[in-house]
Design an enzyme around this catalytic site. Structure first.
Site, PDB file in Angstrom:
ATOM      1  N   ASP A 188       0.735  -1.233   0.180  1.00 38.11           N
ATOM      2  CA  ASP A 188       0.136  -0.068  -0.183  1.00 38.11           C
ATOM      3  C   ASP A 188       0.888   1.465  -0.228  1.00 38.11           C
ATOM      4  O   ASP A 188       2.127   0.720   0.936  1.00 38.11           O
ATOM      5  CB  ASP A 188      -0.795  -0.035   1.360  1.00 38.11           C
ATOM      6  CG  ASP A 188      -1.630   1.174   1.111  1.00 38.11           C
ATOM      7  OD1 ASP A 188      -2.845   1.509   1.334  1.00 38.11           O
ATOM      8  OD2 ASP A 188      -1.692   1.722   2.427  1.00 38.11           O
ATOM      9  N   GLU A 211       1.184  -0.302  -4.987  1.00 33.19           N
ATOM     10  CA  GLU A 211       0.521   0.402  -5.260  1.00 33.19           C
ATOM     11  C   GLU A 211       1.363   1.896  -5.176  1.00 33.19           C
ATOM     12  O   GLU A 211       1.584   2.415  -4.261  1.00 33.19           O
ATOM     13  CB  GLU A 211      -0.347   0.758  -4.342  1.00 33.19           C
ATOM     14  CG  GLU A 211      -2.221   2.058  -4.855  1.00 33.19           C
ATOM     15  CD  GLU A 211      -2.101   2.816  -3.824  1.00 33.19           C
ATOM     16  OE1 GLU A 211      -3.887   2.714  -3.531  1.00 33.19           O
ATOM     17  OE2 GLU A 211      -1.699   3.209  -2.278  1.00 33.19           O
TER      18      GLU A 211
END
Ligand SMILES: [Ca+2]
Length: 521
Positions: A231, A268
């Site tokens: 993330d 990401e």
């Protein structure tokens, strides 16, 4: 060159034999991680104990569904203990949230997935903890805390200008990145890029880095997961330290590979391809946001105004300048974006052709759970993460009910069981297309290049593996289009796959029905 004729908006009666893939149920040739992956919000997937909240045992019970769909890997949104419904603010990295089940339940999920040839990825949030994490609670107590330097602190005078800075980013609309502890604006402030409830970790501190090595050990060795989705990978250090961000992930990858040489990492980095590319050296798979946007725009417009394959080539060019060792992670939408069907005005034909484009590109395509049954959803976030619809009201005991859906319910979306009975459902379309892809070395591993065909309503490209070629044609418009297969395209004589089951190929003329995807060999 090839010319086209528009035949009009009406379908032509089907009079020719329909060539159809003989590989409908063929064995898969796809090796991990080149198959089709599937992102799951566990809370909304399947509930085993009747509390309305999806859980590990529910998901385990539904693995056969995913196997049948043709899924090769699952990315689980955060499953670690956290006070919020989405769990992106972790308070313990070496445990699972009890709402979703026990460690044993999770281990059984991984084991059962592996038995079916399905890999498991977990979301790992390295950038920040939740503010209720014991490290941060201790750090807040003052400068003497052993965990003080786990976070980033600054004297208010040194950050005066930054406190008043009002810049946002693609992945955050937060404008306040320095936060006082308990409202004490005179004392040191801590850095929290997303908000005060998510304090950023200090990854210059070797002790914090070692924590993540230990965390990697826990998940890879004890829990047997196959990798991580990382993330907020571009926020490890502030934007002006981009090179340190890139280097951090190279360090991280090396450490994870010491634990499991086959570990898969997908990151990401929510930015344009030029900014994404340098991260590939550390994170050899990165979500291709630019391509997701481009597919959406083309299908919305009903014509390829952006030059989709040219866009792909430009992105690929940025990537290969960084490294040749990467596997693109393509997707239409994820848990942070409006669902694809909603972006396409609820038009299931458009949703099909968008999926077809995704499933014929190179890389690892990621589906967001529910796309395959045509789920709808528009932000705020809770409404793009609604319960999966297994059956009509209360027919499936595993239906989750943790929230009242606003967009996707059994009136707006045909439940899975009903779609499974119908050859014309979007579920059937997805399943058939995924199985076709999984059986195709060319689609899975082949190169891609633009096809010499200048028809804006048709996204066309060539896939090529060891000299064996396929011509891929997606009609993104609502009219049938006839394509003359002449010149370099004359070599394509046979329909290998036809999503519409009603295209016609005769005398080098291919009639491509509205929204049809056809692959020729
Ligand atoms: Ca439950």
């Amino acid at each position: 060159m090839n010319r086209m004729k528009k035949i009009g908006t009406l379908c032509i009666p089907v009079v020719f034999v329909i060539f159809f893939s003989c590989s409908k149920q063929s064995e898969t040739v796809t090796q991990w991680p080149y198959g089709v992956n599937y992102e799951i919000f566990v809370r909304s997937f399947a509930d085993s104990d009747g509390d309305g909240i999806g859980d590990f045992n529910g998901l385990t019970a539904k693995l056969d569904y995913l196997k049948e769909l043709g899924i090769g890997g699952i990315w689980l949104m955060p499953i670690m203990p956290s006070p919020t419904y989405h769990k992106y603010d972790v308070i313990d990295y070496k445990a699972v949230d009890k709402e979703y089940g026990s460690e044993e339940d999770f281990q059984r999920l991984v084991e059962e997935a592996h038995k079916r040839g399905i890999r498991i990825l977990v979301d790992l949030i390295v950038n920040h903890t939740g503010s209720a994490h014991p490290w941060f609670k201790s750090a807040m107590e003052g400068k003497d805390s052993p965990y003080r330097n786990y976070y980033v602190w600054a004297n208010k005078d040194s950050i005066r200008q930054e406190i008043s800075k009002k810049s946002t980013s693609l992945d955050s609309d937060n404008i306040t990145q320095w936060h006082p502890v308990n409202g004490d604006t005179l004392a040191e402030h801590y850095y929290g890029f997303f908000w005060g409830g998510m304090p950023d970790l200090n990854l210059d501190n070797p002790l914090v880095r070692q924590e993540f090595v230990d965390i990697g050990n826990y998940w890879l060795k004890d829990m047997h997961v196959d990798g991580f989705r990382l993330d907020a990978a571009k926020h490890i250090f502030p934007t002006e330290r981009a090179a340190d961000n890139h280097a951090f992930w190279i360090w991280f990858r090396n450490e994870m590979q010491k634990i499991n040489p086959d570990v898969y990492l997908v990151g990401e980095v929510w930015s344009n391809a030029a900014d994404v590319a340098p991260y590939l050296k550390g994170l050899p798979a990165l979500f291709n946001f630019d391509m997701g946007y481009a597919i959406t725009r083309v299908v919305q417009a009903g014509k390829d105004t952006v030059g989709l394959i040219h866009t792909y080539a430009e992105i690929d060019n940025f990537y290969t300048q960084s490294t040749n060792e990467f596997i693109d992670a393509t997707f239409l939408k994820n848990h942070d974006q409006n669902r694809i069907l909603s972006e396409l005005g609820g038009d299931l034909n458009k949703a099909r052709v968008a999926a077809a484009i995704l499933l014929t590109l190179p890389g690892t395509p990621y589906l967001y759970y529910g796309e395959e049954i045509g789920m709808l959803g528009v932000k705020p976030d809770e409404y793009i993460r609604e319960p999966f619809i297994w059956d009509f009201d209360k027919q499936d005991k595993m239906q989750t009910t943790w929230e009242v859906p606003v967009y996707s319910n059994d009136h707006t979306v045909t439940p899975l069981t009903k779609q499974q009975e119908s050859d014309s459902s979007i579920y059937h379309f997805y399943r058939q297309f995924i199985h076709y892809r999984n059986a195709s070395k060319i689609l899975t591993y082949g190169r891609i290049e633009e096809a010499p065909l200048a028809i804006q309503e048709v996204v066309s490209f060539l896939r090529d593996k060891d000299g064996e070629k396929r011509l891929v044609l997606h009609n993104v418009s609502d009219v049938a289009i006839t394509i003359e297969l002449t010149g370099p395209l004359a070599q394509f004589k046979k329909v290998e796959f036809d999503s519409s089951h009603s295209s016609e190929l005769k005398n080098d003329e291919l009639n491509l029905p509205a929204y049809a995807s056809v692959i020729l060999k």
